[in-house]
Design a protein around this motif. Sequence first.
Motif, PDB file in Angstrom:
ATOM      1  N   LEU A  83      -8.357  -1.259   9.565  1.00 37.95           N
ATOM      2  CA  LEU A  83      -7.062  -1.414  10.204  1.00 37.95           C
ATOM      3  C   LEU A  83      -6.563  -0.044  10.681  1.00 37.95           C
ATOM      4  CD1 LEU A  83      -4.738  -3.350  10.874  1.00 37.95           C
ATOM      5  CD2 LEU A  83      -3.875  -3.036   8.552  1.00 37.95           C
ATOM      6  N   TYR A  84      -6.776   0.967   9.845  1.00 39.06           N
ATOM      7  CA  TYR A  84      -6.281   2.311  10.179  1.00 39.06           C
ATOM      8  C   TYR A  84      -7.409   3.301  10.449  1.00 39.06           C
ATOM      9  CZ  TYR A  84      -1.874   0.427   8.586  1.00 39.06           C
ATOM     10  OH  TYR A  84      -0.752  -0.351   8.458  1.00 39.06           O
TER      11      TYR A  84
ATOM     12  N   CYS B  19      -5.122  -5.024  -6.325  1.00 41.20           N
ATOM     13  CA  CYS B  19      -4.882  -5.600  -4.998  1.00 41.20           C
ATOM     14  C   CYS B  19      -6.166  -5.766  -4.194  1.00 41.20           C
ATOM     15  CB  CYS B  19      -3.922  -4.718  -4.206  1.00 41.20           C
ATOM     16  SG  CYS B  19      -2.273  -4.667  -4.908  1.00 41.20           S
ATOM     17  N   HIS B  20      -6.985  -4.724  -4.174  1.00 41.95           N
ATOM     18  CA  HIS B  20      -8.163  -4.770  -3.301  1.00 41.95           C
ATOM     19  C   HIS B  20      -9.325  -5.527  -3.928  1.00 41.95           C
ATOM     20  CE1 HIS B  20      -6.705  -2.266  -0.014  1.00 41.95           C
ATOM     21  NE2 HIS B  20      -6.072  -1.558  -0.925  1.00 41.95           N
TER      22      HIS B  20
ATOM     23  N   GLY C 232       2.274  -1.708   7.498  1.00 46.10           N
ATOM     24  CA  GLY C 232       2.338  -2.397   8.782  1.00 46.10           C
ATOM     25  C   GLY C 232       3.308  -3.563   8.702  1.00 46.10           C
TER      26      GLY C 232
ATOM     27  N   CYS D 224      -6.628   0.447  -8.071  1.00 41.87           N
ATOM     28  CA  CYS D 224      -6.684  -0.223  -6.765  1.00 41.87           C
ATOM     29  C   CYS D 224      -7.193  -1.663  -6.843  1.00 41.87           C
ATOM     30  CB  CYS D 224      -7.567   0.567  -5.801  1.00 41.87           C
ATOM     31  SG  CYS D 224      -7.364   2.362  -5.948  1.00 41.87           S
TER      32      CYS D 224
ATOM     33  N   MET E 295       0.866  -1.184   0.000  1.00 39.01           N
ATOM     34  CA  MET E 295       0.000   0.000   0.000  1.00 39.01           C
ATOM     35  C   MET E 295       0.899   1.229   0.000  1.00 39.01           C
ATOM     36  SD  MET E 295      -3.035   1.093  -0.125  1.00 39.01           S
ATOM     37  CE  MET E 295      -3.511   2.811  -0.281  1.00 39.01           C
TER      38      MET E 295
HETATM   39  C1  HEC Z   1      -0.087  -3.275  -4.624  1.00 36.36           C
HETATM   40  C2  HEC Z   1      -1.286  -3.564  -3.847  1.00 36.36           C
HETATM   41  C3  HEC Z   1      -2.183  -2.386  -3.465  1.00 36.36           C
HETATM   42  C4  HEC Z   1      -2.680  -1.407  -4.259  1.00 36.36           C
HETATM   43  C5  HEC Z   1      -2.471  -1.210  -5.763  1.00 36.36           C
HETATM   44  C6  HEC Z   1      -3.524  -0.585  -3.409  1.00 36.36           C
HETATM   45  N1  HEC Z   1      -3.533  -1.066  -2.149  1.00 36.36           N
HETATM   46 FE1  HEC Z   1      -4.571  -0.293  -0.590  1.00 36.36          FE
HETATM   47  N2  HEC Z   1      -3.690  -1.639   0.630  1.00 36.36           N
HETATM   48  C7  HEC Z   1      -2.827  -2.616   0.253  1.00 36.36           C
HETATM   49  C8  HEC Z   1      -2.316  -3.286   1.402  1.00 36.36           C
HETATM   50  C9  HEC Z   1      -1.314  -4.435   1.424  1.00 36.36           C
HETATM   51  C10 HEC Z   1      -2.927  -2.656   2.522  1.00 36.36           C
HETATM   52  C11 HEC Z   1      -2.663  -2.977   4.002  1.00 36.36           C
HETATM   53  C12 HEC Z   1      -1.594  -2.019   4.506  1.00 36.36           C
HETATM   54  C13 HEC Z   1      -1.031  -2.480   5.800  1.00 36.36           C
HETATM   55  O1  HEC Z   1      -1.267  -3.634   6.184  1.00 36.36           O
HETATM   56  O2  HEC Z   1      -0.312  -1.689   6.454  1.00 36.36           O
HETATM   57  C14 HEC Z   1      -3.782  -1.631   1.992  1.00 36.36           C
HETATM   58  C15 HEC Z   1      -4.580  -0.822   2.782  1.00 36.36           C
HETATM   59  C16 HEC Z   1      -5.476   0.096   2.291  1.00 36.36           C
HETATM   60  C17 HEC Z   1      -6.400   0.846   3.087  1.00 36.36           C
HETATM   61  C18 HEC Z   1      -6.525   0.782   4.632  1.00 36.36           C
HETATM   62  C19 HEC Z   1      -7.746  -0.017   4.996  1.00 36.36           C
HETATM   63  C20 HEC Z   1      -7.971  -0.068   6.497  1.00 36.36           C
HETATM   64  O3  HEC Z   1      -8.564  -1.058   6.928  1.00 36.36           O
HETATM   65  O4  HEC Z   1      -7.601   0.873   7.218  1.00 36.36           O
HETATM   66  C21 HEC Z   1      -7.124   1.630   2.242  1.00 36.36           C
HETATM   67  C22 HEC Z   1      -8.228   2.593   2.599  1.00 36.36           C
HETATM   68  C23 HEC Z   1      -6.632   1.369   0.910  1.00 36.36           C
HETATM   69  N3  HEC Z   1      -5.640   0.422   0.975  1.00 36.36           N
HETATM   70  C24 HEC Z   1      -7.099   1.958  -0.212  1.00 36.36           C
HETATM   71  C25 HEC Z   1      -6.480   1.851  -1.449  1.00 36.36           C
HETATM   72  C26 HEC Z   1      -6.794   2.666  -2.590  1.00 36.36           C
HETATM   73  C27 HEC Z   1      -7.865   3.725  -2.630  1.00 36.36           C
HETATM   74  C28 HEC Z   1      -5.982   2.263  -3.606  1.00 36.36           C
HETATM   75  C29 HEC Z   1      -5.882   2.832  -5.003  1.00 36.36           C
HETATM   76  C30 HEC Z   1      -5.577   4.223  -5.108  1.00 36.36           C
HETATM   77  C31 HEC Z   1      -5.146   1.193  -3.074  1.00 36.36           C
HETATM   78  N4  HEC Z   1      -5.467   0.987  -1.780  1.00 36.36           N
HETATM   79  C32 HEC Z   1      -4.219   0.513  -3.840  1.00 36.36           C
HETATM   80  C33 HEC Z   1      -2.461  -2.948  -1.029  1.00 36.36           C
HETATM   81  C34 HEC Z   1      -2.729  -2.174  -2.137  1.00 36.36           C
END
Ligand code: HEC
Length: 297
Positions: free
Chosen positions: A252-253, A230-231, A270, A227, A183
């Motif tokens: 989580l956050y 991954c998500h 994390g 996004c 992330m």
């Molecule tokens: C390469 C993989 C990847 C991509 C692409 C990605 N994420 Fe994530 N995202 C993660 C991961 C892994 C975590 C968990 C972070 C941690 O554990 O610290 C995360 C965590 C988050 C969270 C926190 C959720 C919580 O429960 O607090 C949010 C909101 C989020 N992502 C939004 C987005 C958005 C919006 C995008 C696109 C702009 C995006 N992510 C793109 C992998 C990704």
Amino acid sequence: MTSFWTGWISFIVLGSIFGCAWLLWITRKSQKFDTETEQTMGHSFDGIEEYDNPLPRWWLVLFMGTIFFGLAYLVVYPGLGGYKGLFGWTSVNQWEAEVKKAEETYAPIFAKLAATPIEELAKDENAMKIGQRLFANNCAVCHGSTAHGATGFPNLTDNDWLYGGSPEKIKETITGGRNGSAMRAWKDEIGEEGVKQVAHYVRSLSGQEDVDAAMSAKGAEIFTANCVVCHGEGGKGSHDMGAPNLTDGIWLYGGTQSVIEATVRNGRGGVMPAFKDQLGEERIHLLAAYIYSLSHQ
Ligand code: HEC
Ligand code: HEC
């Protein structure tokens, strides 16, 4: 300690002991025991005078006793100038011996528990008591004593998983550790406006109602483009990527507009440390069963 301090302390210790012995020796002539007289030392302080009597025998014997004790102590125990002691005793040795003994006592118990499948072990009350203690010692600092987590540290009791909640996945997490740095920060790529829009969309995924529809629609496009990899489609998350499910209202956050913006703007990462070397396979097996039991009762 530097050798200067070792030398200095040895000097003070031995100097004091031999100094006392020397004092006893040079006053030995006046040590005629049990011969009290009325003769005084000849001086007078404001009318207070001092008898010229030998030291009481019991006192002298105690004094010599402390000198012998002190010397014997120095011979038996390690300390002076790096000396190892008569029997090589050290507190570290003693601790290691106790740990070794405990390992020998517990090894068969852990071996037996390690051979039990995790689903079954999770129902074994006594095994779970050991698991709880291992958790308190190694994991509670971050996940909390009841494993309910905190901001950035996942709740392990809710059966909502970043990396998967099967016995194998939990074991994999504890053994090798995890890192959420996938992330990354999106500020440069999608701009501040994009961060706001996608945060509105992310909030809409878990059914939050105060979402700006126009912002959210723009955000949906950004989400699909960046996004979903991954998500996942619709933000359901991916255990392989450790990407949280964004639809379940478990955060989580944090799930407010400003926290989601911060997450997307600056990224997160994390770190769950690896415990392979610290705990070994058998304890990790038991811990995995304990974690599993928390959400399967
Ligand atoms: C390469 C993989 C990847 C991509 C692409 C990605 N994420 Fe994530 N995202 C993660 C991961 C892994 C975590 C968990 C972070 C941690 O554990 O610290 C995360 C965590 C988050 C969270 C926190 C959720 C919580 O429960 O607090 C949010 C909101 C989020 N992502 C939004 C987005 C958005 C919006 C995008 C696109 C702009 C995006 N992510 C793109 C992998 C990704
Ligand atoms: C230094 C803090 C720290 C310690 C100590 C720690 N953890 Fe973690 N743990 C984390 C963080 C942070 C995460 C989330 C990683 C991420 O954001 O990608 C995590 C994630 C996990 C997960 C994955 C949860 C999921 O939803 O998939 C499990 C299981 C877990 N920890 C178990 C343990 C166990 C068992 C111990 C003790 C042996 C332990 N942790 C010790 C910080 C810690």
